[in-house]
Write an enzyme that holds these catalytic residues in place. Structure first.
Site, PDB file in Angstrom:
ATOM      1  N   SER A 168       0.875  -1.186   0.000  1.00 21.33           N
ATOM      2  CA  SER A 168       0.000   0.000   0.000  1.00 21.33           C
ATOM      3  C   SER A 168       0.902   1.224   0.000  1.00 21.33           C
ATOM      4  O   SER A 168       2.029   1.159   0.525  1.00 21.33           O
ATOM      5  CB  SER A 168      -0.854   0.009   1.273  1.00 21.33           C
ATOM      6  OG  SER A 168      -1.407   1.289   1.480  1.00 21.33           O
ATOM      7  N   TYR A 181      -1.536  -0.553  10.510  1.00 20.93           N
ATOM      8  CA  TYR A 181      -1.681  -0.973   9.103  1.00 20.93           C
ATOM      9  C   TYR A 181      -0.402  -0.636   8.327  1.00 20.93           C
ATOM     10  O   TYR A 181       0.131  -1.467   7.588  1.00 20.93           O
ATOM     11  CB  TYR A 181      -2.891  -0.256   8.500  1.00 20.93           C
ATOM     12  CG  TYR A 181      -3.108  -0.526   7.023  1.00 20.93           C
ATOM     13  CD1 TYR A 181      -3.618  -1.741   6.582  1.00 20.93           C
ATOM     14  CD2 TYR A 181      -2.804   0.445   6.061  1.00 20.93           C
ATOM     15  CE1 TYR A 181      -3.819  -1.983   5.219  1.00 20.93           C
ATOM     16  CE2 TYR A 181      -2.994   0.212   4.712  1.00 20.93           C
ATOM     17  CZ  TYR A 181      -3.512  -1.001   4.289  1.00 20.93           C
ATOM     18  OH  TYR A 181      -3.698  -1.238   2.945  1.00 20.93           O
TER      19      TYR A 181
HETATM   20  N1  LIG Z   1      -8.580  -0.567  -1.175  1.00 19.02           N
HETATM   21  C1  LIG Z   1      -7.575   0.253  -0.874  1.00 19.02           C
HETATM   22  O1  LIG Z   1      -7.757   1.486  -0.712  1.00 19.02           O
HETATM   23  C2  LIG Z   1      -6.179  -0.304  -0.742  1.00 19.02           C
HETATM   24  C3  LIG Z   1      -5.119   0.615  -0.759  1.00 19.02           C
HETATM   25  C4  LIG Z   1      -3.833   0.143  -0.623  1.00 19.02           C
HETATM   26  C5  LIG Z   1      -3.598  -1.207  -0.487  1.00 19.02           C
HETATM   27  N2  LIG Z   1      -4.627  -2.084  -0.477  1.00 19.02           N
HETATM   28  C6  LIG Z   1      -4.307  -3.509  -0.288  1.00 19.02           C
HETATM   29  O2  LIG Z   1      -4.952  -4.260  -1.297  1.00 19.02           O
HETATM   30  C7  LIG Z   1      -5.215  -5.575  -0.805  1.00 19.02           C
HETATM   31  C8  LIG Z   1      -6.631  -5.977  -1.189  1.00 19.02           C
HETATM   32  O3  LIG Z   1      -7.526  -5.117  -0.542  1.00 19.02           O
HETATM   33  P1  LIG Z   1      -8.958  -4.721  -1.116  1.00 19.02           P
HETATM   34  O4  LIG Z   1      -9.005  -3.260  -1.116  1.00 19.02           O
HETATM   35  O5  LIG Z   1      -9.252  -5.469  -2.344  1.00 19.02           O
HETATM   36  O6  LIG Z   1      -9.871  -5.220   0.089  1.00 19.02           O
HETATM   37  P2  LIG Z   1     -11.202  -6.110   0.141  1.00 19.02           P
HETATM   38  O7  LIG Z   1     -12.092  -5.803  -0.996  1.00 19.02           O
HETATM   39  O8  LIG Z   1     -11.733  -5.936   1.528  1.00 19.02           O
HETATM   40  O9  LIG Z   1     -10.632  -7.578  -0.033  1.00 19.02           O
HETATM   41  C9  LIG Z   1      -9.843  -8.186   0.965  1.00 19.02           C
HETATM   42  C10 LIG Z   1      -9.726  -9.652   0.595  1.00 19.02           C
HETATM   43  O10 LIG Z   1      -8.908 -10.299   1.584  1.00 19.02           O
HETATM   44  C11 LIG Z   1      -9.560 -11.508   1.968  1.00 19.02           C
HETATM   45  N3  LIG Z   1      -9.175 -11.871   3.325  1.00 19.02           N
HETATM   46  C12 LIG Z   1      -9.298 -11.126   4.459  1.00 19.02           C
HETATM   47  N4  LIG Z   1      -8.882 -11.827   5.519  1.00 19.02           N
HETATM   48  C13 LIG Z   1      -8.473 -13.047   5.050  1.00 19.02           C
HETATM   49  C14 LIG Z   1      -7.941 -14.205   5.643  1.00 19.02           C
HETATM   50  N5  LIG Z   1      -7.723 -14.284   6.985  1.00 19.02           N
HETATM   51  N6  LIG Z   1      -7.633 -15.260   4.862  1.00 19.02           N
HETATM   52  C15 LIG Z   1      -7.848 -15.209   3.520  1.00 19.02           C
HETATM   53  N7  LIG Z   1      -8.347 -14.138   2.887  1.00 19.02           N
HETATM   54  C16 LIG Z   1      -8.659 -13.067   3.654  1.00 19.02           C
HETATM   55  C17 LIG Z   1     -11.044 -11.210   1.840  1.00 19.02           C
HETATM   56  O11 LIG Z   1     -11.803 -12.393   1.608  1.00 19.02           O
HETATM   57  P3  LIG Z   1     -12.644 -13.197   2.705  1.00 19.02           P
HETATM   58  O12 LIG Z   1     -13.304 -12.195   3.583  1.00 19.02           O
HETATM   59  O13 LIG Z   1     -13.600 -13.987   1.855  1.00 19.02           O
HETATM   60  O14 LIG Z   1     -11.652 -14.054   3.396  1.00 19.02           O
HETATM   61  C18 LIG Z   1     -11.058 -10.370   0.565  1.00 19.02           C
HETATM   62  O15 LIG Z   1     -11.102 -11.199  -0.565  1.00 19.02           O
HETATM   63  C19 LIG Z   1      -4.953  -5.537   0.685  1.00 19.02           C
HETATM   64  O16 LIG Z   1      -3.725  -6.184   0.943  1.00 19.02           O
HETATM   65  C20 LIG Z   1      -4.838  -4.053   1.012  1.00 19.02           C
HETATM   66  O17 LIG Z   1      -3.947  -3.784   2.090  1.00 19.02           O
HETATM   67  C21 LIG Z   1      -5.917  -1.655  -0.609  1.00 19.02           C
END
Ligand SMILES: NC(=O)c1ccc[n+]([C@@H]2O[C@H](COP(=O)([O-])OP(=O)(O)OC[C@H]3O[C@@H](n4cnc5c(N)ncnc54)[C@H](OP(=O)(O)O)[C@@H]3O)[C@@H](O)[C@H]2O)c1
Length: 303
Positions: A168, A181
């Site tokens: 991130s 985080y």
């Molecule tokens: N969105 C942003 O603004 C942003 C910005 C910077 C970085 N990121 C990074 O991008 C990545 C993806 O985030 P996103 O924004 O796509 O979030 P999201 O839509 O909330 O998706 C998170 C995913 O992680 C899975 N997950 C959570 N806990 C888990 C566990 N214990 N075991 C296996 N899977 C798990 C969830 O699936 P289940 O609940 O089905 O397990 C879901 O598929 C993250 O690493 C985040 O730090 C996001």
């Protein structure tokens, strides 16, 4: 020209040629590659699953919620590329061992691992429930490290592979209200750097993708307008669609990019200032950002 100058000129010329040659390399064809994506049930992971399947890759969809993964699998049917659903919690060792076993039993190889599953919680550190700190460390750091530990021998045996760690921009620029985080995202990014050097010459490539603010469920009840009001977001940057980091992940693999920083030049500049003059960023946060409004916004992350 003195001998020392000639050597220097030769080294600069050689580095330039190497850089040009690497840029000219055609992007890799991902057809039939086996791509394992954690966090594929939602947001960036789901978008990445679409992007890899569109390239003809065989995609392994991993997350905890099996029913949601099955729905994503149905969406991917339009690409006619094979998919595999493996429910797993990335914090559980036994789940990850079973996951790698299931992929090898089905397809015998793993070409790409995308460590994308993640959680986000915000708010002042002293108010944070320790269970949330443990969850952040487990999902955002322990899970990807442990899964990589299991997948790496497979890639080394194959003589090649690619690991993409989704960090991130918070891992580049320390943001108040997101200290825990930030620590996990920075930890994953430095893990990436170390592993890339550890695997150099083995055929295994390692990339770090740094998404910026992206419209996914991880934002929880975060009020985007409040972010603008706090002046953390401004006219230059906004909220990305999940397709943007998804395409960056695919591009990192196809073009073997070590690092991709999203969020535009503003974020890249901030990351540079953080490295070379952190006091200037301290000043930015104190002088420009409305910290109480910002803390109120990020407290709702993941809610
Ligand atoms: N969105 C942003 O603004 C942003 C910005 C910077 C970085 N990121 C990074 O991008 C990545 C993806 O985030 P996103 O924004 O796509 O979030 P999201 O839509 O909330 O998706 C998170 C995913 O992680 C899975 N997950 C959570 N806990 C888990 C566990 N214990 N075991 C296996 N899977 C798990 C969830 O699936 P289940 O609940 O089905 O397990 C879901 O598929 C993250 O690493 C985040 O730090 C996001």
């Amino acid at each position: 020209m003195k001998g020392r100058d000639r050597i220097l000129l030769g080294a600069v010329g050689g580095a330039l040629l190497l850089w040009l040659w690497r840029r000219r390399q055609a992007p890799l064809d991902l057809a039939d590659s086996v791509v394992l994506i954690t966090g594929a049930s939602s947001g960036i992971g789901r978008a990445a699953a679409h992007a890899f399947a569109a390239q003809g890759a065989r995609v392994v969809l991993v997350a905890r919620r099996e029913a949601v993964l099955r729905a994503v699998q149905e969406e991917l049917a339009i690409y006619a590329a094979p998919t595999l659903v493996v429910p797993a919690d990335v914090t559980r060792d036994a789940d990850l061992e079973a996951l790698v076993g299931a992929v090898l039993a089905a397809w015998g190889r793993i070409d790409v691992l995308v460590n994308n599953a993640g959680l986000s919680y915000g708010g002042p550190l002293e108010e944070m429930d320790p269970a949330r700190i443990r969850a952040l460390a487990g999902v955002n750091l322990y899970g990807p490290l442990n899964l990589t530990r299991l997948v790496l021998p497979v890639m080394l045996r194959q003589g090649g592979g690619h690991i993409v760690n989704v960090s991130s921009v918070a891992g580049l620029i320390g943001a108040p209200g997101m200290a825990a985080y930030t620590a996990t995202r920075r930890g994953l990014a430095r893990f990436s750097d170390a592993l890339r050097r550890e695997t150099a010459g083995t055929g295994v490539h390692v990339s770090t993708v740094y998404p910026s603010w992206t419209a996914t469920p991880i934002l929880g009840e975060l009020d985007v307008q409040q972010l603008y009001d706090s002046r953390v977001l401004n006219g230059w940057d906004g909220i990305d669609s999940p397709d943007i980091p998804a395409m960056a992940i695919v591009d990192a693999v196809r073009s073997r990019r070590r690092v991709v920083i999203l969020g535009g030049g503003w974020m890249r500049a901030g990351a540079l200032v953080e490295r070379v003059a952190p006091a200037a960023l301290d000043l930015f946060w104190r002088a420009v950002v409305d910290i109480p409004a910002y803390l109120a916004a990020v407290r709702r992350l993941g809610a």
